[in-house]
Design an enzyme around this catalytic site. Sequence first.
Site, short mmCIF file in Angstrom:
data_model
loop_
_atom_site.label_atom_id
_atom_site.label_comp_id
_atom_site.label_asym_id
_atom_site.label_seq_id
_atom_site.Cartn_x
_atom_site.Cartn_y
_atom_site.Cartn_z
N ARG A 46 0.83 -1.22 0.00
CA ARG A 46 0.00 0.00 0.00
C ARG A 46 0.86 1.26 0.00
NH1 ARG A 46 -5.51 -0.77 1.79
NH2 ARG A 46 -6.06 -2.73 0.81
N ARG A 96 -3.44 6.56 0.91
CA ARG A 96 -3.96 7.74 1.61
C ARG A 96 -3.01 8.43 2.58
NH1 ARG A 96 -9.45 4.87 3.33
NH2 ARG A 96 -7.93 3.19 3.41
N ARG A 145 -7.24 11.66 -5.43
CA ARG A 145 -8.39 10.86 -5.05
C ARG A 145 -9.64 11.72 -4.95
NH1 ARG A 145 -12.23 8.25 -3.72
NH2 ARG A 145 -12.39 6.54 -2.23
N ASP A 179 -6.90 -2.89 -7.43
CA ASP A 179 -7.39 -3.49 -6.19
C ASP A 179 -7.76 -4.94 -6.46
OD1 ASP A 179 -8.26 -2.66 -3.32
OD2 ASP A 179 -9.81 -4.01 -4.03
N TYR A 223 -14.74 -11.69 0.08
CA TYR A 223 -15.49 -10.45 -0.19
C TYR A 223 -16.74 -10.72 -1.02
CZ TYR A 223 -11.65 -7.78 1.77
OH TYR A 223 -10.72 -7.27 2.63
O1 1CP Z 1 0.13 0.44 -3.18
C1 1CP Z 1 -0.37 -0.69 -3.28
O2 1CP Z 1 -0.15 -1.60 -2.48
C2 1CP Z 1 -1.17 -0.98 -4.56
C3 1CP Z 1 -2.57 -0.95 -4.54
C4 1CP Z 1 -3.47 -1.85 -3.70
C5 1CP Z 1 -3.35 -3.21 -3.33
C6 1CP Z 1 -2.17 -4.14 -3.52
C7 1CP Z 1 -4.73 -1.41 -3.23
C8 1CP Z 1 -5.24 -0.03 -3.39
N1 1CP Z 1 -5.39 -2.47 -2.67
C9 1CP Z 1 -4.57 -3.59 -2.69
C10 1CP Z 1 -4.87 -4.95 -2.24
C11 1CP Z 1 -6.05 -5.20 -1.39
N2 1CP Z 1 -7.31 -4.64 -1.45
C12 1CP Z 1 -6.10 -6.22 -0.40
C13 1CP Z 1 -4.96 -7.15 -0.10
C14 1CP Z 1 -3.96 -6.56 0.82
C15 1CP Z 1 -4.47 -6.22 2.20
O3 1CP Z 1 -4.85 -7.15 2.95
O4 1CP Z 1 -4.50 -5.02 2.51
C16 1CP Z 1 -7.38 -6.22 0.17
C17 1CP Z 1 -7.90 -7.10 1.28
C18 1CP Z 1 -8.15 -5.21 -0.49
C19 1CP Z 1 -9.58 -4.87 -0.28
C20 1CP Z 1 -9.73 -3.45 0.01
N3 1CP Z 1 -9.68 -2.47 -0.94
C21 1CP Z 1 -9.85 -2.82 1.27
C22 1CP Z 1 -9.85 -3.54 2.60
C23 1CP Z 1 -11.20 -3.62 3.20
C24 1CP Z 1 -11.20 -4.54 4.41
O5 1CP Z 1 -11.82 -5.60 4.34
O6 1CP Z 1 -10.58 -4.18 5.42
C25 1CP Z 1 -9.94 -1.43 1.05
C26 1CP Z 1 -10.14 -0.35 2.05
C27 1CP Z 1 -9.80 -1.23 -0.36
C28 1CP Z 1 -9.74 0.08 -1.09
C29 1CP Z 1 -8.37 0.47 -1.50
N4 1CP Z 1 -7.54 -0.29 -2.30
C30 1CP Z 1 -6.36 0.38 -2.55
C31 1CP Z 1 -6.45 1.65 -1.86
C32 1CP Z 1 -5.39 2.73 -1.87
C33 1CP Z 1 -7.71 1.68 -1.22
C34 1CP Z 1 -8.29 2.84 -0.42
C35 1CP Z 1 -9.29 3.50 -1.26
C36 1CP Z 1 -9.40 4.97 -1.07
O7 1CP Z 1 -8.51 5.72 -1.51
O8 1CP Z 1 -10.44 5.38 -0.52
#
Ligand code: 1CP
Length: 350
Positions: free
Chosen positions: A22, A26, A35, A72, A152
Amino acid sequence: MKPFLATLQGTVQKTPPFWFMRQAGRYLPEYRELRAKAGGFLNMVFNPDMAVEVTLQPLRRFNMDAAILFSDILVIPHALNQNVSFTAGEGPKLNPLRCEADLSLLSKDRFDEILEPVYETVRGIRKNMIREKFSDTALIGFAGAPWTVACYMVEGGGSRDFINIKNWIYTDPEGFSKLIDIVVEATICYLKKQIEAGAEAIQIFDSWSGVLDEKQFRRWVIDPTHRITQNLKKTYPDIPIIGFPRGAGPLYRDYVQKTGITAISIDSQIPTEWAVENLQTQQSVQMSIQGNLDPACLLAGGDMLRETAENIMATFSGKPFIFNLGHGIIKETPPEHVEQLVSVIRRGVS
Ligand code: 1CP
């Protein structure tokens, strides 16, 4: 060869290559600014200009050894025609699938078309990395593992207890395996196209692998992941695959031995000495390990951050190792703390 890719092949660098899960996100003001303009997370993911820009933002500040595609794991259900939305502050929401009959709602008809902007982003990142002289930086493509993506799809979002998906695997494993098969096949297509577009390594995120017992872990984590690695390796034998079965505890051993991954990413709870002993040195070729600083330690910063990072590096000194966190960067993390960590990693330990 790029240090990150050389390390995945098992060579040891003077100081470990690094990137942070990540790393685009943010905690960076420049991300938050873009964003806010994008009006919706998926708009940003499917806009190649924005997604390229966001991928490169952390490199310009910290010059990581690897960039990770900005996308994502939930683009797969979205492209399979499941309704996926991201509401600010709430996390993802999906229309849940609860039984085999619900699978008829999924469709592959527009799969390639919907995901085409992601491949364009991959090509754009490679082009811009050359233009901006990140010539030693490698590009990682990724997908969620089928188990985690299915969590999910079935729960309809994040979950505390995973009751719906667990009920399905225990009461109708045959029906549930049809969902896993759909996700395995979709993930293989998605990852192959990322590689064709220019991804130089792949990471498979299994964020919820830690909620399964041993038998279910073999069936829903190890087996589907193995199918993906075998398929990718047939076509792209030289593309390294990093597995991240977060929370798998002692089952990390099975995962490393049976999935066919190239390298393993460990979460913060895995003791580093245990990882060397059980995951790294038992293979015929030393497997590279990636990890595992607690993201909360990075949030805190200070002497504790330096000490903890140095201890991790000391354990892996002389071994193929990629510095990373044990999970994603916490959004409140001050970028100055990331800067501090980067200087600690670049200094290394003797
Ligand atoms: O920088 C990076 O790592 C690249 C982008 C990336 C990756 C690898 C994003 C952007 N998401 C992910 C993977 C991801 N997404 C995972 C696997 C890793 C982990 O466990 O964190 C999972 C479970 C998700 C699902 C997801 N997408 C969540 C988690 C929700 C939960 O169940 O807790 C969330 C909040 C997102 C949205 C998201 N994805 C990525 C970002 C930067 C965001 C935030 C969105 C925003 O800006 O509002």
